[in-house]
Scaffold this active site. Structure first.
Site, PDB file in Angstrom:
ATOM      1  N   ASP A 111      23.460  26.895  14.859  1.00 49.10           N
ATOM      2  CA  ASP A 111      22.982  25.225  14.907  1.00 49.10           C
ATOM      3  C   ASP A 111      24.299  24.153  14.483  1.00 49.10           C
ATOM      4  O   ASP A 111      24.249  23.805  14.166  1.00 49.10           O
ATOM      5  CB  ASP A 111      22.281  24.826  14.169  1.00 49.10           C
ATOM      6  N   ASP A 167      22.912  24.170  22.062  1.00 53.26           N
ATOM      7  CA  ASP A 167      23.820  23.953  21.002  1.00 53.26           C
ATOM      8  C   ASP A 167      23.273  24.855  19.796  1.00 53.26           C
ATOM      9  O   ASP A 167      24.028  24.365  18.665  1.00 53.26           O
ATOM     10  CB  ASP A 167      23.283  22.206  20.600  1.00 53.26           C
ATOM     11  N   GLU A 168      22.213  25.889  20.017  1.00 52.72           N
ATOM     12  CA  GLU A 168      21.623  26.185  18.490  1.00 52.72           C
ATOM     13  C   GLU A 168      21.023  28.032  19.544  1.00 52.72           C
ATOM     14  O   GLU A 168      21.279  28.216  20.566  1.00 52.72           O
ATOM     15  CB  GLU A 168      20.647  26.149  18.179  1.00 52.72           C
TER      16      GLU A 168
END
Length: 372
Positions: free
Chosen positions: A18, A113-114
């Site tokens: 993350d 983003d993760e």
């Protein structure tokens, strides 16, 4: 989320990566003047904008994603709100994805983003998921000057919990042998799907931790929470047998827009349909969805922030049906409207992901938390 249906835990080596306040971190990296300041990425407070994400300085004032930008400025008068640059974010996300791919082909992106990574069969670092996670975080920083946090665990649920344990720029490992003891003190609100209402219901039952939840039998949980009770039963014991899925077919696709000034009449709302519909059709044409459209829907958010969605079965996209749905939705409240959305659902879609495509990001209303 799909339920972990088995009593027997499946011990995989799962990493959840993350990025730390991804959009804001990119903006701070690219503009040294932003470093040390309270920074958010989002829409203008003068145009009903919404915060997509913010850095930790801003969070110390109570600012968070999905908050109205105007409210965020009241909480933090010195907040610098930067308009988003998705081309830049997507570029860096692709770089990060290429780094993941050096270590495993089993990658399940959750957003820009993760992602989850299954490194069970990876030969890197003699198969050590801990060292692989460290290497990935190191590579990301070397390539992009961005920090990432990671969780390492035997399953997806625990890996995601672990990645939040030592944020920002940290890493936490839950060994298989430590799962039982780790679960005892874990708050029930950390379980996926347990929102404010479910948390309140559990607290009213005297259930605050997973240890408390483990005292309830499966039958009792399903009686009180329906099908979700089964997930509560297994997840409270750290059992999650979901595999890392490398591809999710789209379940639906939509566009929406929040307006600077309210739309007061049905005619005002319907006059916005052509623009929304044009964008929706363009995105449908660019999408790679093979399944046919079998439902259409409209979404209205009113001036009092209540919302309604009207949907109907349809074979393909019918322009006329959107007008009918808008008529029905508007007359459910007959208040001025601040947001309109049009969308379609696909037949036989397997994914539980909802693909939200705001028409105007800067002034849009965000239903999802973008990055934490």
């Amino acid at each position: 989320m799909p339920e972990p249906l088995s009593d027997t835990p499946t011990n995989r080596k799962i990493i959840h990566v993350d990025m730390d306040c991804f959009y804001a971190a990119i903006e701070m990296r690219d503009d040294p003047l932003l470093r040390g300041a309270a920074v958010a990425v989002g829409g203008s407070p003068d145009k009903r904008g919404v915060i997509a994400t913010c850095n930790y300085e801003a969070r110390s004032y109570g600012v968070h994603s999905a908050m109205a930008s105007a409210h965020a400025k009241r909480l933090c008068p010195n907040l610098i709100i930067v308009p988003p640059n998705f081309d830049k974010y997507r570029h860096d996300s692709k770089v990060i994805r290429s780094i993941f791919a050096k270590y495993t082909p089993l990658i399940e992106p959750l957003s820009l983003d993760e992602a989850f990574l299954d490194v069970t069969e990876s030969s890197h670092y003699k198969g050590s998921a801990t060292y692989i996670a460290q290497a990935i975080r190191h590579d990301i920083y070397q390539e992009l000057e961005l920090t990432a946090s990671a969780g390492v665990a035997p399953n997806k649920f625990l890996a995601k919990v672990a990645s939040d344990w030592k944020k920002p720029n940290g890493q936490f490992v839950i060994e298989p042998s430590a799962v039982d003891s780790f679960m005892l003190d874990l708050e029930v609100k950390k379980i996926p799907g347990v929102g404010k209402k479910t948390t309140e219901k559990l607290h009213n039952m005297g259930i605050y931790t997973c240890k408390d939840l483990q005292s309830l039998e499966l039958l009792e949980l399903t009686r009180k929470f329906g099908a979700f009770g089964r997930s509560l039963y297994y997840l409270s014991r750290g059992i999650d047998n979901r595999a890392v899925i490398t591809h999710y077919p789209r379940k639906s696709l939509s566009v929406e827009n929040t307006y600077d000034k309210d739309l007061y009449t049905l005619d005002d709302c319907q006059s916005e349909i052509p623009k929304l519909l044009t964008t929706l059709k363009q995105r449908l044409a660019r999408s790679k969805v093979d399944a046919p459209v079998n439902k259409m829907f409209v979404k209205l958010k009113f001036s009092d922030f209540t919302a309604t969605t009207v949907e109907r079965t349809s074979f393909g996209v019918s322009d006329e049906l959107f007008y009918e749905l808008m008529d029905e939705g508007f007359h459910r409240r007959e208040k001025s409207v601040r947001l309109l959305g049009l969308g379609v659902r696909f037949q036989n879609a397997e994914s539980t992901h909802f693909v939200q495509l705001p028409l105007e990001y800067l002034d849009g209303a965000f239903d999802d938390e973008f990055d934490e």
